[in-house]
Design a protein around this motif. Structure first.
Motif, mmCIF file in Angstrom:
data_model
loop_
_atom_site.group_PDB
_atom_site.id
_atom_site.type_symbol
_atom_site.label_atom_id
_atom_site.label_comp_id
_atom_site.label_asym_id
_atom_site.label_seq_id
_atom_site.Cartn_x
_atom_site.Cartn_y
_atom_site.Cartn_z
ATOM 1 N N PRO A 1 7.110 -117.714 -51.104
ATOM 2 C CA PRO A 1 6.418 -116.636 -51.815
ATOM 3 C C PRO A 1 4.953 -116.485 -51.427
ATOM 4 N N GLY A 2 4.286 -117.587 -51.124
ATOM 5 C CA GLY A 2 2.881 -117.490 -50.739
ATOM 6 C C GLY A 2 2.692 -116.725 -49.445
ATOM 7 N N ILE A 3 3.554 -117.009 -48.456
ATOM 8 C CA ILE A 3 3.466 -116.300 -47.178
ATOM 9 C C ILE A 3 3.775 -114.822 -47.362
ATOM 10 N N ARG B 1 2.912 -110.086 -36.589
ATOM 11 C CA ARG B 1 4.203 -110.215 -35.916
ATOM 12 C C ARG B 1 4.783 -111.618 -36.051
ATOM 13 N N ARG B 2 3.948 -112.611 -36.053
ATOM 14 C CA ARG B 2 4.449 -113.983 -36.136
ATOM 15 C C ARG B 2 5.114 -114.239 -37.485
ATOM 16 N N THR B 3 4.452 -113.816 -38.554
ATOM 17 C CA THR B 3 5.036 -113.984 -39.885
ATOM 18 C C THR B 3 6.300 -113.135 -40.026
ATOM 19 N N HIS B 4 6.273 -111.927 -39.464
ATOM 20 C CA HIS B 4 7.443 -111.052 -39.520
ATOM 21 C C HIS B 4 8.635 -111.703 -38.824
ATOM 22 N N ALA B 5 8.405 -112.308 -37.664
ATOM 23 C CA ALA B 5 9.485 -112.969 -36.936
ATOM 24 C C ALA B 5 10.024 -114.171 -37.720
ATOM 25 N N ASN B 6 9.134 -114.893 -38.380
ATOM 26 C CA ASN B 6 9.548 -116.041 -39.181
ATOM 27 C C ASN B 6 10.430 -115.605 -40.345
ATOM 28 N N LEU B 7 9.999 -114.580 -41.048
ATOM 29 C CA LEU B 7 10.781 -114.083 -42.186
ATOM 30 C C LEU B 7 12.094 -113.455 -41.720
ATOM 31 N N MET B 8 12.059 -112.766 -40.577
ATOM 32 C CA MET B 8 13.283 -112.154 -40.056
ATOM 33 C C MET B 8 14.311 -113.229 -39.728
ATOM 34 N N ILE C 1 10.830 -111.861 -55.859
ATOM 35 C CA ILE C 1 10.128 -112.980 -55.216
ATOM 36 C C ILE C 1 8.811 -113.146 -55.957
ATOM 37 N N VAL C 2 8.658 -114.249 -56.636
ATOM 38 C CA VAL C 2 7.538 -114.451 -57.556
ATOM 39 C C VAL C 2 6.556 -115.451 -56.960
ATOM 40 N N HIS C 3 5.268 -115.102 -57.030
ATOM 41 C CA HIS C 3 4.199 -115.996 -56.582
ATOM 42 C C HIS C 3 3.128 -116.047 -57.660
ATOM 43 N N GLN C 4 2.913 -117.256 -58.186
ATOM 44 C CA GLN C 4 1.911 -117.482 -59.234
ATOM 45 C C GLN C 4 2.135 -116.558 -60.435
ATOM 46 N N GLY C 5 3.405 -116.458 -60.823
ATOM 47 C CA GLY C 5 3.753 -115.682 -62.001
ATOM 48 C C GLY C 5 3.783 -114.179 -61.817
ATOM 49 N N GLU C 6 3.631 -113.719 -60.589
ATOM 50 C CA GLU C 6 3.616 -112.269 -60.321
ATOM 51 C C GLU C 6 4.681 -111.925 -59.294
ATOM 52 N N VAL C 7 5.393 -110.832 -59.537
ATOM 53 C CA VAL C 7 6.396 -110.357 -58.583
ATOM 54 C C VAL C 7 5.676 -109.703 -57.411
ATOM 55 N N VAL C 8 5.750 -110.354 -56.256
ATOM 56 C CA VAL C 8 5.025 -109.855 -55.081
ATOM 57 C C VAL C 8 5.940 -109.089 -54.133
ATOM 58 N N ALA C 9 7.252 -109.277 -54.260
ATOM 59 C CA ALA C 9 8.179 -108.589 -53.353
ATOM 60 C C ALA C 9 9.574 -108.581 -53.965
ATOM 61 N N VAL C 10 10.437 -107.815 -53.338
ATOM 62 C CA VAL C 10 11.835 -107.691 -53.758
ATOM 63 C C VAL C 10 12.717 -108.088 -52.590
ATOM 64 N N LEU C 11 13.680 -108.960 -52.855
ATOM 65 C CA LEU C 11 14.672 -109.289 -51.830
ATOM 66 C C LEU C 11 15.979 -108.586 -52.177
#
Length: 210
Positions: free
Chosen positions: A60-62, A71-78, A156-166
Motif C-alpha cells: 500500500p505504501g508504494i 516505469r519501474r514501480t509500474h513494472a513491479n506492480l504489473m 487498498i488501504v494505507h494508514q487508514g485511508e483508501v488510496v486505490a482500488v484493486l
C-alpha cells in the motif's frame, strides 16, 4: 378465423395441450433462472474474495506514492498483478484510483496509467462503496463477443485511508453449460408435449367416435 375449435375432439385437444405447454414453459423458465442466479452469485463471491486477497498482498505504501510516469514501480506492480491472473484464472486484474483513474492494468486494451478507465464508469456505485473501505461486486455484463463477466473490487488501504482500488474481472464460463441446459430442458418439454398430444388425440378419438 375462430381460435377455439368447434369439434369436441379439437376442444379436448386444446384443453389438455395448452396447460401442458404453459406448465412446461414455466418450469423451464424457473429452472434456467434459478441456475443462472446461482452461477452469478457464486462468481460474485469468488471475485470478491479474490480481490480482497490480492489487495492484501499489494504494497500500500508504494501504491500511495505511485506516479504514472514511474516505469519501474509500474513494472513491479504489473508483475504482481500478472501473478494473480495466473493463480486465479481471471480475465483481468487492475489497480485504479477510487475515482476510476487507471494505474496498473493487465488488460490487453487497458488505458495508459493516469488516464480514466471508461469501463469503470459503469461501476460508480461499486467504486463509491470501495472508497468507504468495503468490497463490492458489479452487475453481470455481456461483452461484444457475447462473453458474460463480472468485476470484484477491494480497497487498498494505507494508514487508514483508501488510496486505490484493486479490481478483478472474471468470465462466467459456466453460462455456456447453462445455455446447453436450457436447450436440453426445452427439448424435454417439446417431447413431453408431443407425447401428451398423441395421448390426447388417441383418447379424444376413442371418446368422440361414438
Amino acid at each position: 378465423m375462430r381460435l377455439w375449435p368447434d369439434s369436441l375432439r379439437g376442444r379436448m385437444f386444446a384443453v389438455f395441450s395448452l396447460p401442458t405447454v404453459i406448465f412446461a414453459a414455466v418450469l423451464i423458465g424457473i429452472a434456467v433462472y434459478a441456475a443462472g442466479a446461482s452461477v452469478e452469485r457464486e462468481l460474485g463471491e469468488r471475485l470478491r474474495n479474490t480481490a480482497g486477497a490480492a489487495a492484501a498482498g499489494m504494497p500500500p505504501g508504494i501504491i500511495a506514492r505511485f506516479r504514472p510516469d514511474n516505469r519501474r514501480t509500474h513494472a513491479n506492480l504489473m508483475a504482481r498483478l500478472l501473478r494473480v491472473t495466473q493463480k486465479t484464472d481471471v480475465r483481468r486484474v487492475f489497480i485504479s484510483t477510487p475515482a476510476g483513474i487507471s494505474l496498473v492494468d493487465t488488460g490487453a486494451d487497458a488505458p495508459p496509467p493516469g488516464q480514466p478507465d471508461r469501463e469503470l464508469s459503469q461501476d460508480r456505485y461499486e467504486l463509491e462503496r470501495v472508497a468507504r473501505g468495503e468490497t463490492a461486486v458489479s452487475v453481470l455484463y455481456t461483452s461484444v463477443d457475447g462473453v458474460r463477466f463480472k468485476r470484484g473490487y477491494a480497497p487498498i488501504v494505507h494508514q487508514g485511508e483508501v488510496v486505490a482500488v484493486l479490481g478483478v474481472e472474471g468470465s462466467t464460463k459456466t453460462y455456456s453449460a447453462l445455455d446447453s441446459l436450457s436447450g436440453y430442458l426445452t427439448a424435454i418439454g417439446l417431447v413431453a408435449l408431443l407425447v401428451v398430444s398423441g395421448l390426447v388425440f388417441v383418447f379424444g378419438r376413442a371418446l368422440t367416435a361414438p
